[in-house]
Design a protein around this motif. Sequence first.
Motif, PDB file in Angstrom:
ATOM      1  N   TRP A 263       0.945  -1.178   0.125  1.00  0.00           N
ATOM      2  CA  TRP A 263      -0.070   0.089  -0.127  1.00  0.00           C
ATOM      3  C   TRP A 263       0.901   1.354   0.070  1.00  0.00           C
ATOM      4  N   ARG A 264       2.000   1.372   0.714  1.00  0.00           N
ATOM      5  CA  ARG A 264       2.996   2.237   0.681  1.00  0.00           C
ATOM      6  C   ARG A 264       3.749   2.597  -0.622  1.00  0.00           C
ATOM      7  N   GLN A 265       4.024   1.296  -1.209  1.00  0.00           N
ATOM      8  CA  GLN A 265       4.717   1.336  -2.518  1.00  0.00           C
ATOM      9  C   GLN A 265       3.795   2.158  -3.519  1.00  0.00           C
TER      10      GLN A 265
ATOM     11  N   LYS B 227      16.189  -6.118  -0.695  1.00  0.00           N
ATOM     12  CA  LYS B 227      17.244  -5.726  -1.498  1.00  0.00           C
ATOM     13  C   LYS B 227      17.718  -6.555  -2.632  1.00  0.00           C
ATOM     14  N   HIS B 228      17.305  -7.936  -2.832  1.00  0.00           N
ATOM     15  CA  HIS B 228      17.376  -8.643  -4.061  1.00  0.00           C
ATOM     16  C   HIS B 228      16.399  -8.303  -4.901  1.00  0.00           C
ATOM     17  N   VAL B 229      15.054  -8.103  -4.384  1.00  0.00           N
ATOM     18  CA  VAL B 229      13.850  -7.833  -5.370  1.00  0.00           C
ATOM     19  C   VAL B 229      14.321  -6.313  -6.052  1.00  0.00           C
ATOM     20  N   VAL B 230      14.681  -5.640  -5.348  1.00  0.00           N
ATOM     21  CA  VAL B 230      15.373  -4.065  -5.898  1.00  0.00           C
ATOM     22  C   VAL B 230      16.457  -4.584  -6.975  1.00  0.00           C
ATOM     23  N   GLU B 231      17.287  -5.349  -6.515  1.00  0.00           N
ATOM     24  CA  GLU B 231      18.417  -5.482  -7.294  1.00  0.00           C
ATOM     25  C   GLU B 231      18.170  -6.157  -8.794  1.00  0.00           C
ATOM     26  N   ARG B 232      17.113  -7.002  -8.677  1.00  0.00           N
ATOM     27  CA  ARG B 232      16.565  -7.682  -9.798  1.00  0.00           C
ATOM     28  C   ARG B 232      15.577  -6.897 -10.590  1.00  0.00           C
TER      29      ARG B 232
ATOM     30  N   ALA C 141      14.369   1.454  -5.995  1.00  0.00           N
ATOM     31  CA  ALA C 141      15.225   1.418  -4.968  1.00  0.00           C
ATOM     32  C   ALA C 141      14.627   2.498  -3.621  1.00  0.00           C
ATOM     33  N   ASP C 142      13.745   3.178  -3.921  1.00  0.00           N
ATOM     34  CA  ASP C 142      13.196   4.012  -2.864  1.00  0.00           C
ATOM     35  C   ASP C 142      12.249   3.257  -2.069  1.00  0.00           C
TER      36      ASP C 142
ATOM     37  N   ALA D 288      10.557   0.976   4.745  1.00  0.00           N
ATOM     38  CA  ALA D 288      10.472   0.026   6.177  1.00  0.00           C
ATOM     39  C   ALA D 288      11.473   0.298   6.783  1.00  0.00           C
ATOM     40  N   THR D 289      11.774   0.548   8.164  1.00  0.00           N
ATOM     41  CA  THR D 289      12.954   0.793   8.803  1.00  0.00           C
ATOM     42  C   THR D 289      13.211  -0.306   9.844  1.00  0.00           C
ATOM     43  N   PHE D 290      14.433  -0.793   9.614  1.00  0.00           N
ATOM     44  CA  PHE D 290      14.793  -1.881  10.649  1.00  0.00           C
ATOM     45  C   PHE D 290      15.461  -1.428  11.711  1.00  0.00           C
TER      46      PHE D 290
END
Length: 184
Positions: A123-125, A150-155, A160-161, A166-168
């Motif tokens: 929903w945020r995305q 990170k893998h999802v973004v890299e692929r 990237a934003d 989400a903050t860990f």
Amino acid sequence: MMLVRSVCVFCGSRPGQNEHYARDARAVGQSIARKGWRLVYGAGDIGLMGEVARATQAEGGATMGVIPTSLMGREVGKRDLTQLVITEDMHERKKVMFMNSDAIVVLPGGAGTLDEFFEVLTWRQIGLHRKPIFLLNTDGYWDPLNHLMKHVVERGFAEADSLGFATFCATPDDLMTALGKALA
């Protein structure tokens, strides 16, 4: 009139195998109450859900539990809450929890917790909200999820934003500091 903030906590209905999960759930519940915020959670009285709710209540905090009819027995629906909402299904549960909160906190949990996290992240995305989302990474519990994102973004399957949505947070203290800044 003072605005009372509400924090939605998604977490496991089981305690997990590491005693630190329950310890941190209690710390989060205590801190929510001490800040004068309201806990919004899945209304269970078992696992990490029960830990966070009982800790909030022990500190005099307000609690709103949301649970579908089908899980009242399985998750031992907690009836001594400030407010208890019984929904028809899981979809309605997530929507009610989300709509009644100012921020989302995700503690360790299983498939249900992941489902809740990914729904609010999606929903945020797609721009449906800008509420802050935090994951309490007790003893590295969410490290594999962080790597997967990170893998999802890299692929090339997400921008990237989206990694900033989400903050860990490593500890309950880190979480409460970040949450306090986000809700200020």
